[in-house]
Write a protein that holds these residues in place. Sequence first.
Motif, PDB file in Angstrom:
ATOM      1  N   TRP A  73       0.838  -1.199   0.000  1.00 27.93           N
ATOM      2  CA  TRP A  73       0.000   0.000   0.000  1.00 27.93           C
ATOM      3  C   TRP A  73       0.876   1.254   0.000  1.00 27.93           C
ATOM      4  CZ3 TRP A  73      -2.867  -2.225   4.807  1.00 27.93           C
ATOM      5  CH2 TRP A  73      -3.751  -3.246   4.399  1.00 27.93           C
ATOM      6  N   THR A  96      -8.219   3.410   0.285  1.00 25.57           N
ATOM      7  CA  THR A  96      -9.521   3.364  -0.379  1.00 25.57           C
ATOM      8  C   THR A  96     -10.625   3.695   0.617  1.00 25.57           C
ATOM      9  OG1 THR A  96      -8.713   1.686  -1.904  1.00 25.57           O
ATOM     10  CG2 THR A  96     -11.100   1.872  -1.670  1.00 25.57           C
ATOM     11  N   PRO A 113     -11.797   5.363  -8.366  1.00 18.51           N
ATOM     12  CA  PRO A 113     -10.755   6.377  -8.194  1.00 18.51           C
ATOM     13  C   PRO A 113     -10.484   7.191  -9.448  1.00 18.51           C
ATOM     14  CG  PRO A 113      -9.811   4.168  -8.245  1.00 18.51           C
ATOM     15  CD  PRO A 113     -11.283   3.989  -8.166  1.00 18.51           C
ATOM     16  N   VAL A 508     -16.225  -3.264  -2.271  1.00 22.83           N
ATOM     17  CA  VAL A 508     -14.787  -3.164  -2.084  1.00 22.83           C
ATOM     18  C   VAL A 508     -14.263  -4.465  -1.489  1.00 22.83           C
ATOM     19  CG1 VAL A 508     -12.925  -1.915  -0.928  1.00 22.83           C
ATOM     20  CG2 VAL A 508     -14.917  -0.674  -1.789  1.00 22.83           C
TER      21      VAL A 508
END
Length: 522
Positions: A73, A96, A113, A508
């Motif tokens: 990440w 996110t 995004p 998600v």
Amino acid sequence: MVQAAVPPIVEAIVAQAPPGWTRAVLSSAASTGGVSVAGGYSVRGGSRLSGHVPAPFSELMRLAEALREMRGWRRTSLEIACLPSGQYELVAFADTVTSLRGRAGGFQVVLDPGYELPQPGMTAQEEGTAAPAGDPDLAVARFRAYMERGAAILGRPQPLTPPASAAALEEAERRIGRPLPADLRALYEIANGDDVRRGNLRPFGNAAWLGLESVTAVHEDIREPMPPGWELGWDRVVFDADPPDTVRRCGGHPAWLPFATGEDGNFLAVDMSPARYGRPGQVIRVGRDHDDGPAYLADSVTSLLGHYLDLLERGEYEQDEYEDGIFLPDPDDRPGHGKIVGELPRDIPPGIQAMHINDAASPVDLTPLTAAHRLRRLHLNRCATGDLAPIRSLPVESLRVTLAGGDLTPLEGHPHLTALDLGAAAPVDLAPLRSVPNLRSLDVSRADVHDLTVLTDLPDLRYLALTTRQWHVLLEQGKAPVTLAAARLADDTAALDEALAWASCLGVDTRDSVHVTGVHTV
């Protein structure tokens, strides 16, 4: 390792805990560029977090680096909760899902995004057809006169940089993708930007004239609008310049060519793609302080030079003793904004574009606003109204309002409204919003909504904010809008793991979230 990076943070939280604390929560968004910290302590007898948790930045950076090595990440959202018993839990996920603690509150999830809310100036505004107002010969004459007059005031000659070569001008225009206006080009044939030595006169007021290399570099940075994060940008308004419809209403444009800098993130630029009443080559101000829209300065570089020369001739300047130079007053270039504290006055400036009405006696009569023909943002804070009818004829795009009686019927078919933040104590019917053609963002977390399933009938909805209870009702019925690019869980008491469960229901994949538990011992 992640497990080893957490205890020092917990130790700092416990060390600064107030007497009688029962729980502490630290929320952070962390990356290689830095960390943000929010959170607080629950104390005995209190239902909400208060105070401030410490911000052990070095330890949080180490934790972020460990999570990056573990999951890849680049930015991480994390939450550490701990108890007086020493028990603690870390929950972490990619950003996110982001905590808005300390800002709007609750959590935000970005579902798409790549999506950006449209800006009216990019497509909806008509192109200007007028000829350029600049005059190369007059611009050169004014430039020379300005430099001569400035030299006389300062008592010394003002040096110029060498002129830009024809090859350099052609290369700059190739990189920019369009020609410079003729009057600005003529100036670069005299000098390639300012002589930056202290005390030298600047031909564009207090802004430093950029050399061609800097022009192309800055243009690359500002040619595209920089969208703010969803927590700031979901109800964003780009205001019109003054005069209206001269400059495109957007945060950046490929045809805006910067040529001078305030050295504060703001720039003077020539606008080669003006709106309907503008002229190519007009001068605008863009940059850091103009996220809510560019500002119009002059119809050309030629006119701007004339303005500054006129200030010198009239003696309207100050000599800057520190810089040993000349300071010229900047024109008032900001669009009309207003903040009303208390009662709404009967006389409203017709050109005002933003109004915040704070702490007025409710219900607020909005009738005086009908005179504000350019009003684009209207926010009522800590007060309410019972009648939205005055808004029907106004170009309001962002509306924050609490209803004290009344309904949403006056908003039916409203052609401009793009963002609505609605509060209402009595059940409110969202059905009138079905006919609002450009409504893209909606926050009804402060409202008691009669039927949440109406939200599925809003075909262009891209952002939605609801409470935990409201989301539960909507998701249980399988009625979450499929068009959403971002959403908010408006619940200050929710934990990150609860937000991850909510985000999972919105599609998600949160299976790679990190959970670490442990016990801190003194």
